[in-house]
Design a protein around this motif. Sequence first.
Motif, PDB file in Angstrom:
ATOM      1  N   MET A 120       0.924  -1.227   0.060  1.00  0.00           N
ATOM      2  CA  MET A 120      -0.018  -0.144   0.042  1.00  0.00           C
ATOM      3  C   MET A 120       0.839   1.173   0.036  1.00  0.00           C
ATOM      4  O   MET A 120       1.962   1.405   0.895  1.00  0.00           O
ATOM      5  N   GLU A 121       0.630   2.222  -1.032  1.00  0.00           N
ATOM      6  CA  GLU A 121       1.361   3.347  -1.051  1.00  0.00           C
ATOM      7  C   GLU A 121       1.000   4.134  -0.011  1.00  0.00           C
ATOM      8  O   GLU A 121       0.099   4.315   0.615  1.00  0.00           O
ATOM      9  N   LYS A 122       2.077   4.936   0.676  1.00  0.00           N
ATOM     10  CA  LYS A 122       2.079   6.079   1.647  1.00  0.00           C
ATOM     11  C   LYS A 122       2.133   7.463   1.014  1.00  0.00           C
ATOM     12  O   LYS A 122       2.942   7.648   0.206  1.00  0.00           O
ATOM     13  N   ILE A 123       0.929   8.225   1.498  1.00  0.00           N
ATOM     14  CA  ILE A 123       0.871   9.894   0.819  1.00  0.00           C
ATOM     15  C   ILE A 123       0.836  10.407   2.066  1.00  0.00           C
ATOM     16  O   ILE A 123       0.124  10.366   2.849  1.00  0.00           O
ATOM     17  N   ILE A 124       1.701  11.620   1.885  1.00  0.00           N
ATOM     18  CA  ILE A 124       1.887  12.597   3.008  1.00  0.00           C
ATOM     19  C   ILE A 124       1.253  13.828   2.388  1.00  0.00           C
ATOM     20  O   ILE A 124       1.580  14.356   1.162  1.00  0.00           O
ATOM     21  N   VAL A 125       0.064  14.271   3.226  1.00  0.00           N
ATOM     22  CA  VAL A 125      -0.256  15.841   2.652  1.00  0.00           C
ATOM     23  C   VAL A 125       0.168  16.856   3.389  1.00  0.00           C
ATOM     24  O   VAL A 125      -0.038  16.955   4.839  1.00  0.00           O
ATOM     25  N   LEU A 126       0.772  17.931   3.052  1.00  0.00           N
ATOM     26  CA  LEU A 126       1.715  19.086   3.505  1.00  0.00           C
ATOM     27  C   LEU A 126       0.555  20.237   3.566  1.00  0.00           C
ATOM     28  O   LEU A 126       0.384  20.422   2.486  1.00  0.00           O
ATOM     29  N   GLY A 127       0.341  20.693   4.701  1.00  0.00           N
ATOM     30  CA  GLY A 127      -0.562  21.778   4.740  1.00  0.00           C
ATOM     31  C   GLY A 127      -2.028  20.923   4.844  1.00  0.00           C
ATOM     32  O   GLY A 127      -3.272  21.615   4.234  1.00  0.00           O
ATOM     33  N   ALA A 128      -1.930  20.334   5.639  1.00  0.00           N
ATOM     34  CA  ALA A 128      -3.457  19.272   5.747  1.00  0.00           C
ATOM     35  C   ALA A 128      -4.440  19.891   6.503  1.00  0.00           C
ATOM     36  O   ALA A 128      -5.733  19.522   6.160  1.00  0.00           O
ATOM     37  N   THR A 129      -4.327  21.007   7.195  1.00  0.00           N
ATOM     38  CA  THR A 129      -5.356  21.598   8.115  1.00  0.00           C
ATOM     39  C   THR A 129      -6.239  22.923   7.291  1.00  0.00           C
ATOM     40  O   THR A 129      -6.940  23.374   7.782  1.00  0.00           O
ATOM     41  N   GLY A 130      -5.505  23.187   6.147  1.00  0.00           N
ATOM     42  CA  GLY A 130      -6.190  24.310   5.469  1.00  0.00           C
ATOM     43  C   GLY A 130      -7.122  23.747   4.336  1.00  0.00           C
ATOM     44  O   GLY A 130      -7.450  22.655   4.573  1.00  0.00           O
ATOM     45  N   ASN A 131      -8.133  24.646   3.680  1.00  0.00           N
ATOM     46  CA  ASN A 131      -9.191  24.254   3.063  1.00  0.00           C
ATOM     47  C   ASN A 131      -8.621  23.130   2.049  1.00  0.00           C
ATOM     48  O   ASN A 131      -9.521  22.278   1.671  1.00  0.00           O
ATOM     49  N   ILE A 132      -7.552  23.368   1.422  1.00  0.00           N
ATOM     50  CA  ILE A 132      -7.265  22.692   0.151  1.00  0.00           C
ATOM     51  C   ILE A 132      -6.679  21.364   0.841  1.00  0.00           C
ATOM     52  O   ILE A 132      -7.086  20.279   0.058  1.00  0.00           O
ATOM     53  N   GLY A 133      -5.935  21.383   1.552  1.00  0.00           N
ATOM     54  CA  GLY A 133      -5.409  20.156   2.341  1.00  0.00           C
ATOM     55  C   GLY A 133      -6.353  19.332   2.883  1.00  0.00           C
ATOM     56  O   GLY A 133      -6.550  17.907   2.653  1.00  0.00           O
ATOM     57  N   THR A 134      -7.637  19.824   3.588  1.00  0.00           N
ATOM     58  CA  THR A 134      -8.695  19.121   3.997  1.00  0.00           C
ATOM     59  C   THR A 134      -9.467  18.687   3.093  1.00  0.00           C
ATOM     60  O   THR A 134      -9.900  17.336   3.029  1.00  0.00           O
ATOM     61  N   ALA A 135      -9.710  19.040   1.825  1.00  0.00           N
ATOM     62  CA  ALA A 135     -10.328  18.500   0.780  1.00  0.00           C
ATOM     63  C   ALA A 135      -9.713  17.264   0.149  1.00  0.00           C
ATOM     64  O   ALA A 135     -10.106  16.408  -0.418  1.00  0.00           O
ATOM     65  N   VAL A 136      -8.211  17.555   0.068  1.00  0.00           N
ATOM     66  CA  VAL A 136      -7.452  16.312  -0.438  1.00  0.00           C
ATOM     67  C   VAL A 136      -7.520  15.141   0.358  1.00  0.00           C
ATOM     68  O   VAL A 136      -7.765  14.053   0.241  1.00  0.00           O
ATOM     69  N   LEU A 137      -7.500  15.331   1.843  1.00  0.00           N
ATOM     70  CA  LEU A 137      -7.460  14.088   3.067  1.00  0.00           C
ATOM     71  C   LEU A 137      -8.844  13.550   2.735  1.00  0.00           C
ATOM     72  O   LEU A 137      -9.165  12.355   2.911  1.00  0.00           O
ATOM     73  N   LYS A 138      -9.979  14.322   2.556  1.00  0.00           N
ATOM     74  CA  LYS A 138     -11.116  13.971   2.350  1.00  0.00           C
ATOM     75  C   LYS A 138     -11.473  13.073   1.051  1.00  0.00           C
ATOM     76  O   LYS A 138     -12.082  11.834   1.360  1.00  0.00           O
ATOM     77  N   ASN A 139     -10.833  13.598   0.098  1.00  0.00           N
ATOM     78  CA  ASN A 139     -11.027  12.678  -1.105  1.00  0.00           C
ATOM     79  C   ASN A 139     -10.154  11.179  -1.023  1.00  0.00           C
ATOM     80  O   ASN A 139     -10.257  10.434  -1.899  1.00  0.00           O
ATOM     81  N   LEU A 140      -8.931  11.282  -0.377  1.00  0.00           N
ATOM     82  CA  LEU A 140      -8.209  10.107  -0.283  1.00  0.00           C
ATOM     83  C   LEU A 140      -8.692   8.969   0.525  1.00  0.00           C
ATOM     84  O   LEU A 140      -8.056   8.085   0.794  1.00  0.00           O
TER      85      LEU A 140
END
Length: 286
Positions: free
Chosen positions: A1-21
């Motif tokens: 399983m690949e590991k993805i890190i989202v930098l800037g995760a608490t902003g609007n854009i980062g949160t949207a990426v976390l949601k979609n992942l």
Amino acid sequence: MEKIIVLGATGNIGTAVLKNLQNRNVDVFAGVQSEKDFEKVSQFDVKPIVVNFTDQESLSQALEGKHRVFLVTPLMQNPEVVTQLVINAAKLNGLKHLVRSTASGADSNGQIQMARWAGASEDLIKASGLNYTIIRPYSFLQNFINFHSQTIKAYNGFYLPNGNAKLSMLDINDLGEVATIAFTSDDHFGRTYELSGLTYTNEALAETLSTVLGRKVTYIDVPEEKAKESMLSNHMPEWMVNAMMELNYITKQGWTAGYSNDFKTITGREYTNAETFFTNNKQAFI
């Protein structure tokens, strides 16, 4: 399983990426600035990591063992400095893929400061030798929540120095969807995607808000000097005010209006429209 890190995760854009992942058969890590931010990402199935975005060692440790990284920076001076640190960390750890959210019109020789900052980051990424995907969003519908919800609630109006210009507005969740698709396929290496959203005027957006909320909402076109005075009185730093006024100027000229079909090509559907966005976020304006 690949590991993805989202930098800037608490902003609007980062949160949207976390949601979609979520539920994508990937292991997701959320890069945040302090342990106090852990709660902000607790709604998602992610592992929070404290990262100092301006420290090379901290970034290198955060990216260790990861396969892909998403980077978004807040409105800041010289964001290319952070971009270079992330590139260094990605190369040190042999990451497979970097996805970077910049801005529409990114150009290191651009006419406005925001374009030059975004362009400088893109230039570094393209010269890095890393597999990359660049996402260039236009303005966000979420700005109505972040910047206008209080005046809409209190005075049934929102204030901008944009005249009657057309402007393109994007739902950040559409960006999160594209970032996730890019992460879960190698077909998007070396690609730059423009995400425009649909085109409106502020008058039309006010009419849509009025329909959704069941009360009259008005767009008030304010003089540019008044807008600048308001931002300064709210203690925004002068460099930020100047950058925002440049953006307001090109918006008033209609230069931020346009349509890119990149989203439809990637997802197979049309951008989320303003009526759907306002309906889904109705409570923010009540």
